[in-house]
Scaffold this motif. Sequence first.
Motif, short mmCIF file in Angstrom:
data_model
loop_
_atom_site.label_atom_id
_atom_site.label_comp_id
_atom_site.label_asym_id
_atom_site.label_seq_id
_atom_site.Cartn_x
_atom_site.Cartn_y
_atom_site.Cartn_z
N ALA A 109 0.87 -1.30 -0.07
CA ALA A 109 -0.06 0.00 -0.06
C ALA A 109 0.80 1.21 0.04
O ALA A 109 0.81 2.00 -0.62
CB ALA A 109 -1.03 0.01 1.25
N TRP A 110 1.87 1.26 0.97
CA TRP A 110 2.84 2.68 0.75
C TRP A 110 3.44 2.57 -0.52
O TRP A 110 3.74 3.59 -0.97
CB TRP A 110 3.54 2.24 1.98
CG TRP A 110 3.18 2.62 3.43
CD1 TRP A 110 2.85 1.72 4.43
CD2 TRP A 110 2.09 3.74 3.76
NE1 TRP A 110 2.00 2.36 5.58
CE2 TRP A 110 1.65 3.74 5.19
CE3 TRP A 110 1.92 4.96 3.10
CZ2 TRP A 110 0.85 4.72 5.68
CZ3 TRP A 110 1.21 5.80 3.82
CH2 TRP A 110 0.83 5.65 5.00
N ARG A 111 4.27 1.30 -0.76
CA ARG A 111 4.79 1.50 -2.09
C ARG A 111 4.09 2.00 -3.31
O ARG A 111 4.75 2.69 -4.12
CB ARG A 111 5.39 0.24 -2.32
CG ARG A 111 6.44 -0.24 -3.63
CD ARG A 111 6.76 -1.78 -3.57
NE ARG A 111 7.48 -1.93 -4.88
CZ ARG A 111 8.20 -3.22 -4.89
NH1 ARG A 111 8.11 -4.00 -4.16
NH2 ARG A 111 8.53 -3.20 -6.26
N HIS A 112 2.84 1.48 -3.28
CA HIS A 112 2.11 1.91 -4.76
C HIS A 112 1.19 2.91 -4.31
O HIS A 112 0.45 3.56 -5.23
CB HIS A 112 1.36 0.91 -5.20
CG HIS A 112 2.28 -0.44 -5.60
ND1 HIS A 112 3.21 -0.39 -6.71
CD2 HIS A 112 2.41 -1.53 -5.07
CE1 HIS A 112 4.00 -1.38 -6.98
NE2 HIS A 112 3.44 -2.38 -5.76
N ARG A 113 1.49 3.43 -3.13
CA ARG A 113 0.49 4.72 -2.78
C ARG A 113 -1.11 4.49 -3.00
O ARG A 113 -1.83 5.27 -3.74
CB ARG A 113 0.93 5.95 -3.53
CG ARG A 113 2.37 6.31 -3.69
CD ARG A 113 2.72 7.72 -4.14
NE ARG A 113 4.05 7.85 -4.34
CZ ARG A 113 4.39 8.93 -4.77
NH1 ARG A 113 3.80 9.94 -5.21
NH2 ARG A 113 5.69 9.28 -4.83
N LEU A 207 0.88 2.33 10.08
CA LEU A 207 1.50 3.47 10.54
C LEU A 207 3.01 2.86 11.09
O LEU A 207 3.75 3.65 10.90
CB LEU A 207 0.71 4.21 11.87
CG LEU A 207 -0.55 4.71 11.69
CD1 LEU A 207 -1.18 5.51 12.88
CD2 LEU A 207 -0.38 5.88 10.53
N LEU A 208 3.13 1.84 11.73
CA LEU A 208 4.20 1.39 12.14
C LEU A 208 5.33 1.03 10.98
O LEU A 208 6.61 1.40 10.82
CB LEU A 208 4.30 0.01 13.09
CG LEU A 208 3.74 0.44 14.28
CD1 LEU A 208 3.63 -1.09 15.07
CD2 LEU A 208 4.37 1.30 15.21
N VAL A 209 4.53 0.41 9.82
CA VAL A 209 5.27 0.30 8.61
C VAL A 209 5.74 1.54 7.95
O VAL A 209 6.89 1.76 7.50
CB VAL A 209 4.46 -0.63 7.60
CG1 VAL A 209 5.10 -0.67 6.18
CG2 VAL A 209 4.23 -1.87 8.20
N ALA A 212 8.67 2.73 10.06
CA ALA A 212 10.15 1.99 9.89
C ALA A 212 10.56 2.64 8.61
O ALA A 212 11.41 2.60 8.29
CB ALA A 212 9.59 0.65 10.19
N GLY A 213 9.52 2.52 7.38
CA GLY A 213 9.82 3.05 6.19
C GLY A 213 10.62 4.26 6.09
O GLY A 213 11.58 4.38 5.47
N ARG A 214 10.09 5.11 6.76
CA ARG A 214 10.85 6.46 7.02
C ARG A 214 12.36 6.38 7.19
O ARG A 214 13.10 7.02 6.82
CB ARG A 214 10.04 7.61 7.67
CG ARG A 214 8.72 7.89 7.16
CD ARG A 214 8.03 8.75 7.73
NE ARG A 214 8.90 10.29 7.48
CZ ARG A 214 8.60 11.26 8.06
NH1 ARG A 214 7.40 11.50 8.67
NH2 ARG A 214 9.36 12.65 8.07
N ARG A 215 12.40 5.64 8.36
CA ARG A 215 13.77 5.42 9.00
C ARG A 215 14.81 4.91 8.10
O ARG A 215 15.87 4.95 7.99
CB ARG A 215 13.66 4.63 10.19
CG ARG A 215 12.92 5.57 11.59
CD ARG A 215 12.95 4.79 12.72
NE ARG A 215 12.38 5.29 13.80
CZ ARG A 215 13.22 6.43 14.45
NH1 ARG A 215 14.35 6.45 14.20
NH2 ARG A 215 12.75 7.16 15.58
N GLN A 216 14.12 3.86 7.16
CA GLN A 216 14.83 3.31 6.16
C GLN A 216 15.05 4.16 4.81
O GLN A 216 15.52 3.68 3.83
CB GLN A 216 14.32 1.83 5.67
CG GLN A 216 14.12 1.12 6.86
CD GLN A 216 15.72 0.57 7.14
OE1 GLN A 216 16.66 0.12 6.55
NE2 GLN A 216 16.00 0.32 8.54
N GLY A 217 14.55 5.16 4.75
CA GLY A 217 14.62 6.08 3.49
C GLY A 217 13.65 5.84 2.32
O GLY A 217 13.83 6.06 1.05
N LEU A 218 12.58 4.92 2.96
CA LEU A 218 11.56 4.72 1.82
C LEU A 218 10.51 5.42 1.38
O LEU A 218 9.82 5.31 0.48
CB LEU A 218 11.02 3.26 2.23
CG LEU A 218 12.28 2.21 2.38
CD1 LEU A 218 11.40 0.95 3.03
CD2 LEU A 218 12.66 1.69 1.28
#
Length: 334
Positions: A109-113, A207-209, A212-218
């Motif tokens: 969902a976050w990857r494909h918006r 929200l947790l994903v 965590a994704g923001r911390r990985q620069g995603l």
Amino acid sequence: MKRSPSAYLSPLAALVTLGAASLLKLAGAEVAAGEPAGGTVSVLWLPVAAVVPLAVAVLWGLAAWGDRRTWRLVGSLAAWLGSGYLLVQGPDMWSMTANVAAGLVAGLAWRHRWRPDVALVGAAAVLAPLVIWAAVQMPVRDQLAAISDQSLKALEQRAPPNTDPAELAKAREVGQQRFAQLTDMTLRLYPSLIATGLLGQALVILLLVRVAGRRQGLVPVGWGLPPFARWRLPFYLVWALAAGIGLLVTRRAPWADVGLNLTVLAAAILSVQGLAVQFHLSRRLLPPVGLVAYWTLMGLAFVPLLATSALLGLADQWRDLRRLDSGEANAGSQ
């Protein structure tokens, strides 16, 4: 050539999931058997059993979001399913798999918006079969009956030794009647309670994903969720609430029960928007000390807080209490 850290996300997720499921199964067996060695495990069982599947879901969400090699993600998922079926088996394996699926949906969902409501429903939908399976294994009425018996026995044990047996029997009868009423109401509301719980769990995973994704620069630059004070839910929730109330006033089974659950579910979701309205207004009107006092009082009055939030969310849908539309218009004209 040095590999990107995302290349290890999928295999790491499969390995961690297998280890976590195995440990939870062993710990659960010790707790169920009541072995002396499981004393410490018994104390830590509930928080660990709640946190570990959530962490597994977040890890798979990162893998689905950051790993650009589909074959690696699919291969890692197949490795988990095969090894879990052989080594873990049973409810522990399928419970963990449900969280794996929710994490995958959140990451995609976050990857494909995806639209937030689509992502939320998608993550909740893959968690639903596990809840349905648990309800089939032990019906809700049986669960409530067991809780009722244990509560009544605890009350009888706390009664003074010289209590009249007739009074004790009368108190037990009154308690059984109240538990029967509570059971009937819970059974009527069970679908909406389960749906609300699933949506809440899905929201936490999403929200947790994201965190965590923001911390990985995603997270792509310039793309993000609005601040909580500006959250607004789709307007179709108002129509869902209206349909639920319309079915409820018919007072005809099973439509009245369907309307009751639809009303409760729509009101619970709209209360999130109402909380955003209160957060927005309280920040504008109250000093920091007043904010602490306000939210402390509202937290203590939880049921009125939900009712007030649902009404505010409904009013905000119609009247735009925060002037979000005019603010967007002004921003666009500058």
